[in-house]
Design a protein around this motif. Structure first.
Motif, PDB file in Angstrom:
ATOM      1  N   LEU A 161      88.960  42.473 102.731  1.00 33.64           N
ATOM      2  CA  LEU A 161      89.105  43.724 102.264  1.00 33.64           C
ATOM      3  C   LEU A 161      89.721  44.782 103.570  1.00 33.64           C
ATOM      4  N   THR A 162      88.713  44.670 104.765  1.00 31.64           N
ATOM      5  CA  THR A 162      89.263  45.400 105.801  1.00 31.64           C
ATOM      6  C   THR A 162      90.660  45.084 106.401  1.00 31.64           C
ATOM      7  N   PHE A 183      93.049  44.002 104.795  1.00 33.00           N
ATOM      8  CA  PHE A 183      94.196  44.541 104.047  1.00 33.00           C
ATOM      9  C   PHE A 183      94.191  46.019 103.941  1.00 33.00           C
ATOM     10  N   GLU A 184      93.097  46.776 104.170  1.00 37.88           N
ATOM     11  CA  GLU A 184      93.208  48.208 104.387  1.00 37.88           C
ATOM     12  C   GLU A 184      93.845  48.423 105.798  1.00 37.88           C
ATOM     13  N   ILE A 185      93.457  47.905 106.781  1.00 41.24           N
ATOM     14  CA  ILE A 185      94.038  48.119 108.078  1.00 41.24           C
ATOM     15  C   ILE A 185      95.754  47.858 108.093  1.00 41.24           C
ATOM     16  N   LEU A 186      96.154  46.807 107.369  1.00 40.08           N
ATOM     17  CA  LEU A 186      97.170  46.569 107.074  1.00 40.08           C
ATOM     18  C   LEU A 186      98.126  47.530 106.139  1.00 40.08           C
ATOM     19  N   THR A 242      78.808  43.634 109.707  1.00 39.11           N
ATOM     20  CA  THR A 242      79.504  42.599 110.192  1.00 39.11           C
ATOM     21  C   THR A 242      80.829  42.230 109.741  1.00 39.11           C
ATOM     22  N   GLY A 243      80.977  42.563 108.528  1.00 39.49           N
ATOM     23  CA  GLY A 243      82.506  42.335 107.906  1.00 39.49           C
ATOM     24  C   GLY A 243      83.559  43.286 108.511  1.00 39.49           C
ATOM     25  N   LEU A 244      82.959  44.504 108.650  1.00 40.95           N
ATOM     26  CA  LEU A 244      83.876  45.476 109.398  1.00 40.95           C
ATOM     27  C   LEU A 244      84.325  45.200 110.834  1.00 40.95           C
ATOM     28  N   LEU A 245      83.509  44.699 111.460  1.00 42.18           N
ATOM     29  CA  LEU A 245      83.558  44.445 113.101  1.00 42.18           C
ATOM     30  C   LEU A 245      84.409  43.124 113.079  1.00 42.18           C
ATOM     31  N   ILE A 246      84.158  41.953 112.328  1.00 37.98           N
ATOM     32  CA  ILE A 246      84.970  40.924 112.424  1.00 37.98           C
ATOM     33  C   ILE A 246      86.266  41.040 112.098  1.00 37.98           C
ATOM     34  N   GLY A 247      86.503  42.025 110.769  1.00 40.82           N
ATOM     35  CA  GLY A 247      87.719  42.553 110.139  1.00 40.82           C
ATOM     36  C   GLY A 247      88.672  43.358 111.492  1.00 40.82           C
ATOM     37  N   VAL A 248      87.983  44.111 112.128  1.00 43.79           N
ATOM     38  CA  VAL A 248      88.729  44.941 112.971  1.00 43.79           C
ATOM     39  C   VAL A 248      89.437  43.974 114.247  1.00 43.79           C
ATOM     40  N   ILE A 249      88.282  43.117 114.665  1.00 43.32           N
ATOM     41  CA  ILE A 249      88.743  42.231 115.530  1.00 43.32           C
ATOM     42  C   ILE A 249      89.813  41.230 115.162  1.00 43.32           C
ATOM     43  N   LYS A 306      90.970  55.654 108.480  1.00 40.39           N
ATOM     44  CA  LYS A 306      91.086  55.459 107.102  1.00 40.39           C
ATOM     45  C   LYS A 306      90.712  54.246 106.381  1.00 40.39           C
ATOM     46  N   ALA A 307      91.583  53.220 106.971  1.00 39.20           N
ATOM     47  CA  ALA A 307      91.133  51.892 106.503  1.00 39.20           C
ATOM     48  C   ALA A 307      89.588  51.469 106.427  1.00 39.20           C
ATOM     49  N   ILE A 308      88.966  51.788 107.707  1.00 35.85           N
ATOM     50  CA  ILE A 308      87.498  51.427 107.722  1.00 35.85           C
ATOM     51  C   ILE A 308      86.732  52.132 106.931  1.00 35.85           C
ATOM     52  N   ILE A 309      87.009  53.547 106.683  1.00 34.23           N
ATOM     53  CA  ILE A 309      86.328  54.131 105.688  1.00 34.23           C
ATOM     54  C   ILE A 309      86.374  53.889 104.393  1.00 34.23           C
ATOM     55  N   SER A 310      87.832  53.595 103.828  1.00 35.31           N
ATOM     56  CA  SER A 310      88.085  53.009 102.736  1.00 35.31           C
ATOM     57  C   SER A 310      87.481  51.732 102.087  1.00 35.31           C
ATOM     58  N   ALA A 311      87.524  50.822 103.084  1.00 36.62           N
ATOM     59  CA  ALA A 311      86.900  49.435 102.855  1.00 36.62           C
ATOM     60  C   ALA A 311      85.332  49.588 102.848  1.00 36.62           C
ATOM     61  N   SER A 312      84.704  50.600 103.642  1.00 35.14           N
ATOM     62  CA  SER A 312      83.382  50.889 103.635  1.00 35.14           C
ATOM     63  C   SER A 312      82.979  51.314 102.238  1.00 35.14           C
ATOM     64  N   MET A 313      83.716  52.221 101.970  1.00 40.40           N
ATOM     65  CA  MET A 313      83.224  53.025 100.361  1.00 40.40           C
ATOM     66  C   MET A 313      83.160  52.030  99.451  1.00 40.40           C
TER      67      MET A 313
END
Length: 638
Positions: free
Chosen positions: A32-33, A35-38, A120-127, A153-160
């Protein structure tokens, strides 16, 4: 010890127990992260025109689909988590804690797991976002630079998205605890549901379920009615039939097996069959849902590969000629004159110059949104010559002369047609005579996208009979050696040809128009990975939960003399059947789903179906091995 301390200690002690649940959620957040970053990043911003529009629309659609699947997965996973904690909750209540306090402990523990999964998912997703983008872009075939940035925005959207879903399910569990009865909670793990007797009613329900799912399959085989909404009833009927299958048909089958003494008393079958029969009656909705998820999984990979095949065909249609010219004036499409102009700035690799005839369709309905409002015909000998010239010799074998004998014709479909919901045509009226379509909806590149109409191929004799009943069009198509620097060639042709009667197509510039389909292919492959992880995790957690329920039964079996080898065989049979039943049901349903897609896309997808099925089976074998080992470990725990 306060609520937070108890919840934290429970979280630490249970994290290894629910590792599959934790990993699956982390993986979902990672995808999810990414795809949001993309979606919010600069990478796809460099795309232009339809490629950018379709790519952005695809990303939004994928994120919505992921959110829906995530909702149902977390809903199921938290239910399993709660079910396995019921006895513990009851004991805490019996020791003096009120249900509201226990609910708070459960709530905090669940929130800790959710937050840790999300972080954990956000950190690995960003990396991993750059690596993810490289794979997606390379699979898509886009020649663009990968951006290193990522938007908050991508991080906030995926987290929300994740936290909102998880919070809803956690609050649901908290309310359930507060409304529970202490005695029921304590006895929940010991409560056994009796297997309902298989009577006439269940047999009748089984027959009805078979009829319902069979009718759904039948509807899916003839879906091209002109109305795309006809797909929805077929899907809903198959889903209803799938629930009926696990509610009645499979229990009836197991009841028949249990009456067969040779099967029942063969080795450890008596334990495995009884356990599975009990589970199916108790959890038929879960198994039906798993079957539907697996069907979606197989169909998703099938759709991904189909999208790639369609894109390759579209690319081939656009790439067959660098320049295409169509005119009703024969002198304007004089091969010698045009090639003299081309040779001033380029070199012709190959070229064609066939004649076509347009015959008015007296049955046409101009109110319909149809591209081909008249019939276009061409000689079979011209088609064969065209395919030899443009390198499609292999296609000639499939378009043999007997297909155009007498009143038989071949239909070359509109080159830019991706799919169709219209009924397949079996015959066509040309010049007042009926012709049988011996081979229809052929997508072999003949004139490419330079001539955007379907073409009926007749034998030369029939073509000459119809030639005077219509008006002629003349086509010129050529492939040049230096396509990248062909603009001067087009400029010269524009200057020297009459612009009133003809149409010129630049095939080289059009080659990138369908690149978004490659992006769709890459995206659907990743969705397949997510879906197969979700499906495997649901079955794994179900078996994990059932293993704890069966622990006391297996303890008794070992005490009365059952050997470890016999217990292990029983576990293997039970786990194999747990995976096999929904997978077999899904394999049948996904066959019809992919066949339906093939009908709409006008191509056979059977090989794609087999590929999708094999990949799913291999992944489920890995999950099955993990499930067997976990089941054995739980049973042996004292």
């Amino acid at each position: 010890m306060g609520v937070l301390s108890i919840a934290y200690n429970n979280f630490k002690s249970n994290i290894r127990t629910y590792m599959a649940f934790f990993i699956s959620m982390v993986f979902s957040v990672i995808v999810l992260t990414n795809f949001e970053i993309l979606k919010y990043g600069k990478t796809i911003k460099v795309l232009e025109g339809q490629n950018r529009e379709f790519t952005e629309a695809m990303l939004i659609s994928v994120i919505i689909v992921l959110a829906v699947f995530l909702f149902f997965f977390i809903w199921y996973a938290t239910n399993v988590f709660f079910k396995n904690r019921v006895k513990e909750i009851g004991i805490l209540s019996f020791m003096g804690l009120d249900l509201y306090t226990i609910g708070k402990i459960y709530f905090v523990e669940n929130i800790l797991m959710g937050i840790s999964s999300c972080i954990t998912g956000l950190l690995i997703g960003v990396i991993s976002s750059r690596f993810f983008q490289v794979i997606i872009i390379k699979l898509s075939g886009f020649e663009i630079d990968i951006s290193n940035d990522f938007s908050m925005k991508a991080i906030i959207s995926a987290s929300m998205i994740f936290i909102s879903i998880y919070l809803i399910m956690t609050v649901k569990g908290f309310i359930t605890i507060c409304r529970s009865n202490v005695i029921n909670l304590i006895n929940a793990s010991k409560r056994q549901e009796k297997i309902p007797k298989v009577g006439v009613g269940l047999y009748l329900l089984a027959i009805m379920s078979i009829i319902i799912i069979g009718y759904g399959y039948y509807l899916s085989m003839d879906i091209r009615s002109g109305n795309i909404m006809d797909v929805i009833p077929a899907i809903l009927i198959i889903i209803l039939g799938t629930y009926g299958l696990f509610k009645s048909v499979i229990p009836v089958v197991f009841n028949i097996l249990m009456k067969n003494k040779k099967i029942l008393f063969n080795g450890e079958n008596i334990i495995a069959i009884n356990n599975i029969n009990y589970r199916l009656n108790k959890n038929y909705k879960t198994y039906a849902m798993i079957s539907i998820v697996i069907t979606t999984t197989i169909s998703t990979l099938g759709a991904a590969v189909a999208m790639k095949v369609i894109q390759e065909n579209a690319q081939e249609q656009r790439n067959v000629y660098t320049i295409s010219i169509v005119s009703s004036n024969k002198d304007e499409v004089n091969k010698v004159n045009i090639e003299d102009i081309i040779k001033e700035t380029n070199k012709v690799n190959y070229s064609i110059n066939p004649e076509l005839t347009v015959i008015e369709d007296k049955n046409k309905n101009n109110d319909k949104c149809m591209v081909d409002i008249d019939h276009v015909i061409m000689k079979y000998s011209d088609l064969v010559n065209i395919l030899k010239v443009n390198g499609q010799q292999e296609s000639i074998k499939d378009l043999e002369p007997k297909l155009v004998e007498g009143k038989n014709i071949i239909e070359l479909k509109h080159p830019q047609t991706i799919g169709s919901i219209m009924p397949k045509e079996l015959e066509v009226e040309l010049g007042g005579e009926k012709y049988n379509i011996s081979k229809g909806e052929v997508k072999t590149p003949a004139l490419g996208t330079g001539f955007s109409h379907s073409i009926n191929i007749l034998n030369d004799k029939e073509y000459e009979k119809l030639r005077n009943k219509g008006h002629q069009l003349y086509f010129y198509g050529a492939k040049v050696s230096n396509e990248e620097n062909s603009q001067d060639m087009f400029n010269n042709i524009e200057k020297e040809l009459n612009i009133d009667h003809r149409y010129i197509k630049d095939g080289y510039k059009a080659q990138d128009e369908s690149q978004w389909m490659k992006f769709a292919y890459a995206v659907l492959v990743f969705l397949f990975i997510v879906f197969v992880m979700v499906a495997g995790s649901i079955i794994y957690m179900k078996i994990y939960s059932d293993a704890y329920e069966d622990k006391d039964k297996y303890d008794i079996l070992m005490k009365i003399g059952a050997t470890e080898k016999e217990i292990n065989k029983t576990i293997v049979k039970e786990v194999v059947l747990f995976y096999s039943l929904p997978t077999i049901s899904a394999a049948i349903s996904s066959y019809f789903a992919i066949r339906l897609a093939g009908d709409l896309l006008m191509r056979s997808l059977f090989e794609i179906y087999l590929l999708s099925l094999v990949i799913c089976l291999l992944i489920f074998i890995v999950f099955g091995v993990l499930s067997i080992n976990k089941f054995k470990k739980i049973i042996r725990t004292r």
